[in-house]
Design a protein around this motif. Structure first.
Motif, mmCIF file in Angstrom:
data_model
loop_
_atom_site.group_PDB
_atom_site.id
_atom_site.type_symbol
_atom_site.label_atom_id
_atom_site.label_comp_id
_atom_site.label_asym_id
_atom_site.label_seq_id
_atom_site.Cartn_x
_atom_site.Cartn_y
_atom_site.Cartn_z
ATOM 1 N N THR A 76 1.008 -1.418 -0.268
ATOM 2 C CA THR A 76 0.167 0.256 0.043
ATOM 3 C C THR A 76 0.471 1.569 0.097
ATOM 4 N N ASP A 77 1.707 1.304 1.245
ATOM 5 C CA ASP A 77 2.618 2.231 1.074
ATOM 6 C C ASP A 77 3.204 2.494 -0.610
ATOM 7 N N MET A 80 1.188 3.874 -2.868
ATOM 8 C CA MET A 80 1.592 5.459 -2.378
ATOM 9 C C MET A 80 2.704 6.272 -3.422
ATOM 10 N N GLU A 84 2.745 8.561 -6.741
ATOM 11 C CA GLU A 84 2.732 10.014 -6.283
ATOM 12 C C GLU A 84 4.063 10.552 -7.173
#
Length: 365
Positions: A76-77, A80, A84
């Motif tokens: 999940t990190d 992200m 980004e």
């Protein structure tokens, strides 16, 4: 890094990092500048113009599908961070245990074709299998000199992203003195009080099975003795952490990374690197041969092996980077400080299914 070798053991050929997109652009600029110096002023101006036209990360478009065994929190990190930096690259991932992901890939390969562009799983024997079957794409990583040599595949088909070592997790409310040896799992005083992940589900456990059963002083006798001592078998490292953290078991066989994440989250756990040495995986990453999203796949591999992401993974997930320019998290042994048990990944791949079948018969009848 101290190493132990056995039988046909060879230095671990494991993993490696792929150049970050920005570094690839720098390399192109340097090449253009070199050519310009050997040419006319006009060609120099053309080279500078080409450099100025480099595409910014936010302007790159495409898509990439990853199959992985990494944890959901970590992915999940990662998703992200990647979204980004590359907002116009559509990134998706599928995750499960290594053995289930491998089964999915092999099933797809026999039918409509593999549906992912990149794979990131636990152990090198799995990647040796894919490499032998011609399923991996060669990719030369420009920052290979920043990697520990032991974690670079000679054929540049796959690269290690993080080094994790198996050791002993224990409940600090139940255990007064930290264990030092894998014999804790066969000690009659700990009967019915230990847990480990299943090689039939976990790629890490399957790798451990191949390594430990080839070691003098352990071998298949070690696994039989653990069974006779009431060793509980659960699917993966997460199940081991849960069982030890809640006091169901006092000891478990688990990775240093997973244990330290749980400790950081407040679980009453400790971790010990066994004196016999560390069976270690490195979460290799590779690009699928024939992918239609080759450029986006390269960008993602570059991203995963970059210093920036490896520092994030070290700081937040206790993942030790196979890069020389990234320090391990406080409390975790560096690669140089560990005694890593090494085995030939090709041999482990050749016997992997046979080893798993023997384990299944031993533990499940």
């Amino acid at each position: 890094m101290r190493k132990k070798f056995f039988r046909l053991a060879l230095p671990v050929a494991i993993m490696f990092a792929l150049c970050a997109c920005s570094q690839g652009q720098e390399a192109q600029t340097e090449a253009a500048d070199t050519s310009a110096e050997a040419s006319t002023d006009a060609s120099s101006e053309e080279a500078e113009t080409a450099g100025d036209e480099a595409v910014a990360p936010e302007d790159i478009t495409g898509s990439v599908m990853l199959y992985t065994s990494s944890s959901d929190d970590y992915m999940t990190d990662i998703a992200m961070m990647f979204n980004e930096k590359y907002p116009n690259i559509d990134f998706e991932y599928y995750r499960s245990g290594t053995e289930e992901v491998v089964s999915k890939i092999l099933t797809e390969e026999k039918s409509s074709g593999v549906q992912c562009d990149v794979i990131m799983l636990a152990d090198t024997p799995t990647f040796e299998m894919f490499k032998a079957d011609g399923m991996l794409m060669k990719y030369d990583y420009p920052e290979i000199d920043m990697m520990y040599e032991d974690f670079v595949d000679p054929d540049h088909m796959y690269y290690g992203t993080s080094v994790a070592s198996t050791g002993i997790v224990y409940n600090t409310n139940l255990v007064e003195e930290a264990p030092t040896s894998l014999s804790v799992f066969t000690d009659p005083e700990n009967k019915d009080n230990c847990v480990m992940p299943s090689p039939l589900y976990s790629g890490t456990a399957a790798y451990n099975l191949g390594v430990y059963t080839r070691m003098d002083g352990l071998g298949w006798d070690f696994y039989q003795q653990m069974k006779d001592n009431g060793m509980q078998v659960v699917n993966g490292n997460g199940g081991v952490i849960d069982a030890v953290a809640n006091g169901e078991k006092a000891y478990g066989m688990c990775l240093d990374t997973d244990t330290n994440v749980a400790i950081n989250n407040g679980s009453p756990l400790g971790f010990a690197y066994p004196e016999e040495g560390c069976s270690s995986i490195c979460d290799p990453i590779a690009i699928i041969e024939g992918t239609e999203n080759e450029e986006a796949a390269k960008i993602f591999v570059d991203f995963m092996l970059s210093k920036e992401v490896r520092e994030f993974a070290s700081e937040n997930y206790f993942k030790t980077a196979p890069r020389k320019d990234v320090e391990p998290h406080e409390g975790i042994l560096s690669i140089d400080e560990r005694t890593i048990i090494s085995a030939d990944p090709k041999e482990l791949n050749d016997t992997k299914e046979q080893d798993k079948e023997a384990f299944d018969v031993m533990y499940n009848g």
